[in-house]
Design a protein around this motif. Structure first.
Motif, mmCIF file in Angstrom:
data_model
loop_
_atom_site.group_PDB
_atom_site.id
_atom_site.type_symbol
_atom_site.label_atom_id
_atom_site.label_comp_id
_atom_site.label_asym_id
_atom_site.label_seq_id
_atom_site.Cartn_x
_atom_site.Cartn_y
_atom_site.Cartn_z
ATOM 1 N N TYR A 41 0.873 -1.170 0.000
ATOM 2 C CA TYR A 41 0.000 0.000 0.000
ATOM 3 C C TYR A 41 0.909 1.218 0.000
ATOM 4 O O TYR A 41 1.950 1.191 0.642
ATOM 5 N N PRO A 42 0.636 2.257 -0.730
ATOM 6 C CA PRO A 42 -0.635 2.629 -1.338
ATOM 7 C C PRO A 42 -0.839 2.009 -2.714
ATOM 8 O O PRO A 42 0.021 1.301 -3.233
ATOM 9 N N GLU A 43 -2.000 2.323 -3.281
ATOM 10 C CA GLU A 43 -2.270 1.954 -4.662
ATOM 11 C C GLU A 43 -1.545 2.929 -5.585
ATOM 12 O O GLU A 43 -1.592 4.142 -5.388
ATOM 13 N N VAL A 44 -0.875 2.365 -6.571
ATOM 14 C CA VAL A 44 -0.118 3.149 -7.545
ATOM 15 C C VAL A 44 -0.664 2.827 -8.927
ATOM 16 O O VAL A 44 -0.879 1.658 -9.262
ATOM 17 N N VAL A 45 -0.904 3.850 -9.725
ATOM 18 C CA VAL A 45 -1.367 3.647 -11.099
ATOM 19 C C VAL A 45 -0.254 4.089 -12.042
ATOM 20 O O VAL A 45 0.244 5.221 -11.958
ATOM 21 N N PHE A 46 0.150 3.165 -12.938
ATOM 22 C CA PHE A 46 1.231 3.461 -13.875
ATOM 23 C C PHE A 46 0.693 3.568 -15.288
ATOM 24 O O PHE A 46 -0.092 2.732 -15.749
ATOM 25 N N THR A 47 1.132 4.620 -15.999
ATOM 26 C CA THR A 47 0.828 4.763 -17.422
ATOM 27 C C THR A 47 2.123 4.954 -18.200
ATOM 28 O O THR A 47 3.064 5.581 -17.724
ATOM 29 N N VAL A 110 -1.282 7.132 -5.919
ATOM 30 C CA VAL A 110 -0.048 7.710 -6.443
ATOM 31 C C VAL A 110 0.021 7.399 -7.935
ATOM 32 O O VAL A 110 -0.257 6.271 -8.358
ATOM 33 N N LEU A 111 0.379 8.382 -8.735
ATOM 34 C CA LEU A 111 0.556 8.186 -10.171
ATOM 35 C C LEU A 111 2.046 8.096 -10.483
ATOM 36 O O LEU A 111 2.832 8.935 -10.047
ATOM 37 N N VAL A 112 2.423 7.063 -11.219
ATOM 38 C CA VAL A 112 3.789 6.906 -11.726
ATOM 39 C C VAL A 112 3.661 6.746 -13.230
ATOM 40 O O VAL A 112 2.884 5.909 -13.694
ATOM 41 N N ALA A 113 4.395 7.551 -13.995
ATOM 42 C CA ALA A 113 4.132 7.537 -15.434
ATOM 43 C C ALA A 113 5.334 8.039 -16.229
ATOM 44 O O ALA A 113 6.116 8.852 -15.749
ATOM 45 N N HIS A 114 5.435 7.545 -17.472
ATOM 46 C CA HIS A 114 6.551 7.863 -18.361
ATOM 47 C C HIS A 114 6.048 8.578 -19.609
ATOM 48 O O HIS A 114 5.044 8.168 -20.206
ATOM 49 N N LEU A 137 6.951 11.524 -12.149
ATOM 50 C CA LEU A 137 6.893 11.747 -13.598
ATOM 51 C C LEU A 137 8.237 11.404 -14.215
ATOM 52 O O LEU A 137 9.252 12.030 -13.898
ATOM 53 N N LEU A 138 8.261 10.410 -15.085
ATOM 54 C CA LEU A 138 9.484 9.958 -15.727
ATOM 55 C C LEU A 138 9.579 10.576 -17.119
ATOM 56 O O LEU A 138 8.808 10.246 -18.017
ATOM 57 N N ASP A 139 10.497 11.505 -17.290
ATOM 58 C CA ASP A 139 10.755 12.152 -18.567
ATOM 59 C C ASP A 139 9.484 12.628 -19.276
ATOM 60 O O ASP A 139 9.210 12.254 -20.426
ATOM 61 N N PRO A 140 8.711 13.477 -18.607
ATOM 62 C CA PRO A 140 7.536 14.042 -19.293
ATOM 63 C C PRO A 140 7.969 14.864 -20.503
ATOM 64 O O PRO A 140 9.071 15.396 -20.551
ATOM 65 N N ILE A 141 7.073 14.956 -21.474
ATOM 66 C CA ILE A 141 7.364 15.717 -22.693
ATOM 67 C C ILE A 141 6.927 17.155 -22.456
ATOM 68 O O ILE A 141 5.729 17.452 -22.452
ATOM 69 N N ILE A 142 7.896 18.039 -22.228
ATOM 70 C CA ILE A 142 7.575 19.419 -21.893
ATOM 71 C C ILE A 142 8.328 20.358 -22.817
ATOM 72 O O ILE A 142 9.297 19.976 -23.458
ATOM 73 N N PRO A 143 7.882 21.618 -22.883
ATOM 74 C CA PRO A 143 8.562 22.583 -23.753
ATOM 75 C C PRO A 143 10.025 22.772 -23.363
ATOM 76 O O PRO A 143 10.411 22.559 -22.212
ATOM 77 N N PHE A 144 10.817 23.193 -24.330
ATOM 78 C CA PHE A 144 12.248 23.389 -24.095
ATOM 79 C C PHE A 144 12.531 24.608 -23.232
ATOM 80 O O PHE A 144 13.595 24.723 -22.649
ATOM 81 N N ARG A 145 11.588 25.540 -23.147
ATOM 82 C CA ARG A 145 11.746 26.701 -22.274
ATOM 83 C C ARG A 145 10.433 26.936 -21.547
ATOM 84 O O ARG A 145 9.362 26.765 -22.116
ATOM 85 N N ARG A 146 10.560 27.345 -20.307
ATOM 86 C CA ARG A 146 9.381 27.497 -19.477
ATOM 87 C C ARG A 146 8.382 28.479 -20.084
ATOM 88 O O ARG A 146 8.760 29.505 -20.634
#
Length: 302
Positions: A41-47, A110-114, A137-146
């Motif tokens: 425990y806890p419950e973890v959801v992976f995507t 808890v969310l765990v995701a790539h 968050l494992l290597d989310p796809i985000i903009p190169f500049r904030r």
């Protein structure tokens, strides 16, 4: 946000945790396939990432087995889940995860995701905060500049064109392995992650051909239909403990941007990981330890 920078160290070998399959029906009648790992425990959801499947990440999940009960949900058209006639939107994918949590689990989870999954997790947490107690968050796809929009122009187009031009079928499993192993996006993968992908990332079609479970048109459509310009807006609404794991050689963004994301998250932290965008598949042992460290601290919090 704290935005602390931690590094994951060298680790011992892993064993694939015991697991069993489950199915989930979406609101529009598609059947999604999933795997349950661990008994804690806890419950973890992976995507997972676009074009991949939950079992590819099983080597990295190993340390979590005694700590959490993990539910890995294969998105539409991935890992044996039903292939939709078209890809309606990222929102549908996010709401599939939401519906699974509401209907079958005991939120907050808890969310765990790539990658693609990490962006869905950011969105879900921003819109449905009562369902989430923390996220990694494992290597989310985000903009190169904030504060810039979603990656546009040549970068986004390259992701789309690469997926659209991907070969999707082979006469046999051996032929697929020979064609893909160690090449392109599969370069540098750990042997066990690759073995799991060969099992879960392909299916046999009606002509007995060995085909990608996620057809190239669908992978391309996911890249093409990304929501534009709202990643940072999501982050600032996520008031839960959050750890951003970023590959030091990732090509989807820069380490500085991962740090910016950790700072944008009200309770965010950045951890540098060895490898590129696919570091969970390249370095599952190190990834497993980083996940264990992050989850242990989340579980310890009231």
């Amino acid at each position: 946000a704290h935005g602390n920078h931690r590094s994951a160290g060298a680790l011992s070998p892993f064993m694939i945790p015991t697991h069993h399959p489950f199915q989930f029906k979406t609101s529009d009648g598609l059947t999604l396939q999933g795997m349950v790992y661990g008994e804690g425990y806890p419950e973890v959801v992976f995507t997972h990432g676009n074009g991949l499947a939950v079992p590819c990440y099983a080597p990295a999940f190993a340390p979590l087995a005694p700590l959490a009960r993990g539910y890995g949900l294969n998105a539409r058209g991935h890992g044996g889940s039903d292939v939709p006639p078209d890809f309606p939107s990222w929102r549908h994918s996010m709401e599939d995860v939401r519906d699974f949590i509401v209907q079958h689990l005991h939120p907050p989870v808890v969310l765990v995701a790539h990658s693609f999954g990490a962006n869905l997790s950011l969105w879900l947490t921003a819109e449905y905060p009562a369902l989430v107690r923390g996220m990694v968050l494992l290597d989310p796809i985000i903009p190169f500049r904030r504060f810039e929009p979603w990656p546009e122009g040549s970068h986004a187009e390259q992701l789309y064109q690469t997926a659209l031009g991907r070969r999707g079928k082979w006469p046999s499993r051996a032929a697929a392995a020979e064609s893909l192993k160690g090449r392109g996006g599969y370069k540098g993968w750990h042997e066990e992650a690759w073995r799991q992908f060969l099992e879960a990332g392909f299916v046999f079609n009606e002509f007995a051909e060995f085909v990608l479970a996620c057809p190239p048109w669908l992978e391309a459509a996911i890249f093409k239909s990304r929501p534009a310009g709202i990643t940072w807006e999501w982050a600032e609404k996520c008031h839960v403990p959050a750890v951003v794991l970023g590959g030091e050689a990732s090509l989807v963004t820069t380490p500085e941007c991962f740090r910016d994301l950790a700072h944008a998250l009200p309770q965010g932290e950045f951890v540098s990981m060895p490898g590129g965008h696919a570091f969970p598949l390249e370095h599952p042992v190190e990834t497993g330890r980083a996940l264990y460290d992050a989850l242990s601290r989340m579980v310890a919090q009231p």
